[in-house]
Design an enzyme around this catalytic site. Structure first.
Site: not given
Length: 197
Positions: A9-11, A14
């Site tokens: 996931v990007s962050t 998330q």
């Protein structure tokens, strides 16, 4: 021969539940035992991710990597096919659950077709990343236009700071005296001065 999974996931905010669920369903239906799950919370624009690099060091010829979606692997349409090529050349199969046609490790004809698909899907993922970045920038511009303060909240200056600051500026007191009057270190004092100015 071992099977591994990769989740991204990007962050930090998330959630990875959807990817874990898809992985669990796949392994149950196919009676596959996943030896280890490598999980990153990092952007998909490049491949300098700690867990992804560890996965690359771990897998060997004959092993499989299971990923929910192609863009979990990466969102860079130039580099994602190269990463899949890396696995293909080493005899490592990459299983992408949402795109079952893509399975590196198959014969050359399948690989050629898959490579075209991968290039196309990677391009879409890359464009989606650009759209997200553009929306974030637009949001920041709009927020600034509406007077929303962005970034960390400003720190409140100590009581009487302004009074002593004027004296310090007029050379009536030294920086050491200024800091003592406020009860702070010189480093903190200079930080306050910088913020104030």
């Amino acid at each position: 021969m071992s099977a591994y999974a990769y989740i991204r996931v990007s962050t930090k905010e998330q959630n990875t539940d959807r990817q874990h669920e898809a992985l669990k369903d796949y392994t149950k239906q196919n009676k596959i035992n996943i030896k280890a799950i490598f999980e990153d919370r990092a952007t998909g624009k490049n491949f300098e991710r700690s867990q992804y690099q560890l996965l690359k060091e771990t897998v060997k010829s004959g092993d499989s990597i299971v990923i929910k979606e192609l863009d979990r692997l990466g969102r860079n349409f130039m580099d994602t096919p190269k990463e899949l090529q890396y696995f293909f050349e080493r005899g490592i199969k990459v299983i992408i659950l949402d795109t079952p046609l893509i399975n590196t490790g198959d014969d050359k004809l399948d690989y050629t077709i898959n490579n075209m698909l991968i290039g196309f899907l990677s391009y879409i993922a890359d464009k989606e990343r650009e759209k997200i970045q553009s929306r974030v920038k637009e949001g920041l511009v709009n927020a600034k236009a509406k007077g929303v303060k962005l970034g960390r909240p400003e720190r409140e200056l100590p009581k009487d700071f302004e009074k002593y600051y004027k004296k310090w500026k007029a050379n009536d007191i030294t920086a050491v005296e200024f800091a003592k009057l406020l009860g702070v270190s010189r480093a903190t004092l200079y930080r306050y001065i910088k913020e104030y100015e």
